[in-house]
Scaffold this motif. Structure first.
Motif, PDB file in Angstrom:
ATOM      1  N   GLN A  13      25.726  38.198  51.014  1.00 17.95           N
ATOM      2  CA  GLN A  13      24.681  38.839  50.210  1.00 17.95           C
ATOM      3  C   GLN A  13      24.478  38.131  48.873  1.00 17.95           C
ATOM      4  OE1 GLN A  13      26.386  42.707  50.011  1.00 17.95           O
ATOM      5  NE2 GLN A  13      25.547  43.353  51.979  1.00 17.95           N
ATOM      6  N   GLY A  14      25.112  36.984  48.684  1.00 18.56           N
ATOM      7  CA  GLY A  14      24.941  36.215  47.459  1.00 18.56           C
ATOM      8  C   GLY A  14      25.625  36.817  46.245  1.00 18.56           C
ATOM      9  N   GLN A  15      26.594  37.687  46.450  1.00 19.66           N
ATOM     10  CA  GLN A  15      27.281  38.333  45.335  1.00 19.66           C
ATOM     11  C   GLN A  15      28.370  37.423  44.771  1.00 19.66           C
ATOM     12  OE1 GLN A  15      26.438  41.296  43.982  1.00 19.66           O
ATOM     13  NE2 GLN A  15      24.810  41.564  45.479  1.00 19.66           N
ATOM     14  N   PHE A  16      28.694  37.627  43.491  1.00 17.07           N
ATOM     15  CA  PHE A  16      29.822  36.922  42.899  1.00 17.07           C
ATOM     16  C   PHE A  16      31.101  37.486  43.502  1.00 17.07           C
ATOM     17  CE2 PHE A  16      26.881  36.369  39.144  1.00 17.07           C
ATOM     18  CZ  PHE A  16      26.720  35.006  39.328  1.00 17.07           C
ATOM     19  N   TRP A  17      32.131  36.655  43.576  1.00 16.27           N
ATOM     20  CA  TRP A  17      33.355  37.072  44.241  1.00 16.27           C
ATOM     21  C   TRP A  17      34.114  38.125  43.444  1.00 16.27           C
ATOM     22  CZ3 TRP A  17      33.890  36.543  49.172  1.00 16.27           C
ATOM     23  CH2 TRP A  17      33.111  35.593  49.815  1.00 16.27           C
ATOM     24  N   HIS A  18      33.956  38.166  42.138  1.00 13.53           N
ATOM     25  CA  HIS A  18      34.636  39.236  41.397  1.00 13.53           C
ATOM     26  C   HIS A  18      34.010  40.594  41.723  1.00 13.53           C
ATOM     27  CE1 HIS A  18      31.432  38.105  38.549  1.00 13.53           C
ATOM     28  NE2 HIS A  18      31.493  39.359  38.143  1.00 13.53           N
ATOM     29  N   ASP A  19      32.732  40.607  42.080  1.00 13.76           N
ATOM     30  CA  ASP A  19      32.103  41.854  42.533  1.00 13.76           C
ATOM     31  C   ASP A  19      32.670  42.270  43.884  1.00 13.76           C
ATOM     32  OD1 ASP A  19      30.209  42.751  40.538  1.00 13.76           O
ATOM     33  OD2 ASP A  19      29.136  40.895  40.929  1.00 13.76           O
ATOM     34  N   VAL A  20      32.886  41.307  44.751  1.00 17.39           N
ATOM     35  CA  VAL A  20      33.466  41.610  46.060  1.00 17.39           C
ATOM     36  C   VAL A  20      34.868  42.190  45.880  1.00 17.39           C
ATOM     37  CG1 VAL A  20      34.222  40.607  48.255  1.00 17.39           C
ATOM     38  CG2 VAL A  20      32.097  39.819  47.190  1.00 17.39           C
ATOM     39  N   PHE A  21      35.674  41.569  45.014  1.00 16.71           N
ATOM     40  CA  PHE A  21      37.042  42.042  44.786  1.00 16.71           C
ATOM     41  C   PHE A  21      37.055  43.452  44.205  1.00 16.71           C
ATOM     42  CE2 PHE A  21      37.987  37.315  43.845  1.00 16.71           C
ATOM     43  CZ  PHE A  21      38.028  37.018  45.206  1.00 16.71           C
ATOM     44  N   ALA A  22      36.090  43.781  43.366  1.00 19.06           N
ATOM     45  CA  ALA A  22      36.032  45.086  42.709  1.00 19.06           C
ATOM     46  C   ALA A  22      35.307  46.136  43.536  1.00 19.06           C
ATOM     47  CB  ALA A  22      35.362  44.953  41.353  1.00 19.06           C
ATOM     48  N   GLY A  23      34.629  45.734  44.608  1.00 15.60           N
ATOM     49  CA  GLY A  23      33.883  46.696  45.416  1.00 15.60           C
ATOM     50  C   GLY A  23      32.552  47.081  44.804  1.00 15.60           C
ATOM     51  N   LYS A  55      38.276  47.869  37.368  1.00 18.67           N
ATOM     52  CA  LYS A  55      38.635  46.800  38.309  1.00 18.67           C
ATOM     53  C   LYS A  55      37.684  45.623  38.184  1.00 18.67           C
ATOM     54  CE  LYS A  55      38.771  48.825  42.324  1.00 18.67           C
ATOM     55  NZ  LYS A  55      39.021  49.304  43.695  1.00 18.67           N
ATOM     56  N   ARG A  56      36.391  45.898  38.022  1.00 12.55           N
ATOM     57  CA  ARG A  56      35.423  44.812  37.863  1.00 12.55           C
ATOM     58  C   ARG A  56      35.644  44.072  36.550  1.00 12.55           C
ATOM     59  NH1 ARG A  56      29.976  43.272  36.171  1.00 12.55           N
ATOM     60  NH2 ARG A  56      29.108  41.971  37.824  1.00 12.55           N
ATOM     61  N   TYR A  57      35.988  44.813  35.492  1.00 12.72           N
ATOM     62  CA  TYR A  57      36.253  44.168  34.208  1.00 12.72           C
ATOM     63  C   TYR A  57      37.418  43.185  34.344  1.00 12.72           C
ATOM     64  CZ  TYR A  57      37.677  43.377  29.421  1.00 12.72           C
ATOM     65  OH  TYR A  57      38.038  42.769  28.245  1.00 12.72           O
ATOM     66  N   LEU A  58      38.495  43.629  34.970  1.00 17.37           N
ATOM     67  CA  LEU A  58      39.641  42.739  35.157  1.00 17.37           C
ATOM     68  C   LEU A  58      39.285  41.556  36.052  1.00 17.37           C
ATOM     69  CD1 LEU A  58      42.604  45.272  35.536  1.00 17.37           C
ATOM     70  CD2 LEU A  58      41.944  43.927  33.523  1.00 17.37           C
ATOM     71  N   ALA A  59      38.556  41.828  37.140  1.00 16.10           N
ATOM     72  CA  ALA A  59      38.175  40.748  38.062  1.00 16.10           C
ATOM     73  C   ALA A  59      37.204  39.767  37.409  1.00 16.10           C
ATOM     74  CB  ALA A  59      37.566  41.335  39.337  1.00 16.10           C
ATOM     75  N   SER A  60      36.384  40.244  36.482  1.00 18.70           N
ATOM     76  CA  SER A  60      35.409  39.351  35.839  1.00 18.70           C
ATOM     77  C   SER A  60      36.073  38.312  34.949  1.00 18.70           C
ATOM     78  CB  SER A  60      34.380  40.151  35.051  1.00 18.70           C
ATOM     79  OG  SER A  60      34.966  40.742  33.919  1.00 18.70           O
TER      80      SER A  60
END
Length: 180
Positions: free
Chosen positions: A162-172, A116-121
């Motif tokens: 928390q300063g995270q990238f949004w693709h990390d948020v989408f992937a959990g 999921k993170r790969y796709l979101a990235s």
């Protein structure tokens, strides 16, 4: 004093997100390392295609299916690389910059979450690629557009608590500072 359920769930040490400059330095370093991965996989692809078809790499440009095959194989190689490395917690670039990837609970991520993170990235690249394709931009214009989008994507991480990238948020997932 008896510990309650909330004490058991609280982390022993807080997860500290790496600074944006460290994450972007890691991102650039990752790009340099991926150059070698993609050149190696491209060599394998073009040698195999030559053996199967007899077409030289320059001639393959005339056949759209070879270009699509190369793009698909590159996408697959990158997926395998990132899913395997993220499942272990870090890529080589992340180890160098002391960045680790974890799930929301602070554990190593699963293959499904890594996928999921790969796709979101791909949100780093899909918008500029789509605009460039629609408007027929040159390679230079695509590069400028991509750099602009990367800058916007970085600034958008400032809006996450928390300063995270949004693709990390989408992937959990989330990036944390790894122990030395």
């Amino acid at each position: 004093m008896t510990p309650n359920a909330t004490d058991a769930l609280s982390p022993i040490c807080p997860f500290i997100a790496p600074s944006l400059s460290r994450r972007m330095a890691c991102w650039l370093y990752e790009g340099m390392l991926l150059f070698g991965v993609l050149v190696s996989s491209g060599l394998v692809y073009f040698v195999a295609a030559y053996w199967l078809t007899g077409l030289a790499p320059g001639d393959m440009n005339l056949h759209p299916q070879f270009k699509s095959g190369f793009q698909a194989s590159s996408f697959l190689v990158l997926a395998l690389y990132f899913i395997w490395m993220w499942r272990r917690g870090q890529t080589l670039a992340m180890k160098t910059w002391r960045i680790q990837i974890v799930d929301k609970a602070g554990r190593k991520i699963s293959r499904k979450t890594a996928f999921k993170r790969y796709l979101a990235s791909w949100l780093w690249f899909i918008p500029p690629l789509a605009v460039s394709y629609a408007l027929g931009f040159s390679v230079i214009e695509l590069m400028v557009l991509t750099l602009g989008w990367v800058a916007i994507w970085c600034v958008l991480s400032r809006f996450h608590p928390q300063g995270q990238f949004w693709h990390d948020v989408f992937a959990g997932t989330r990036l944390i500072t790894a122990a030395p």
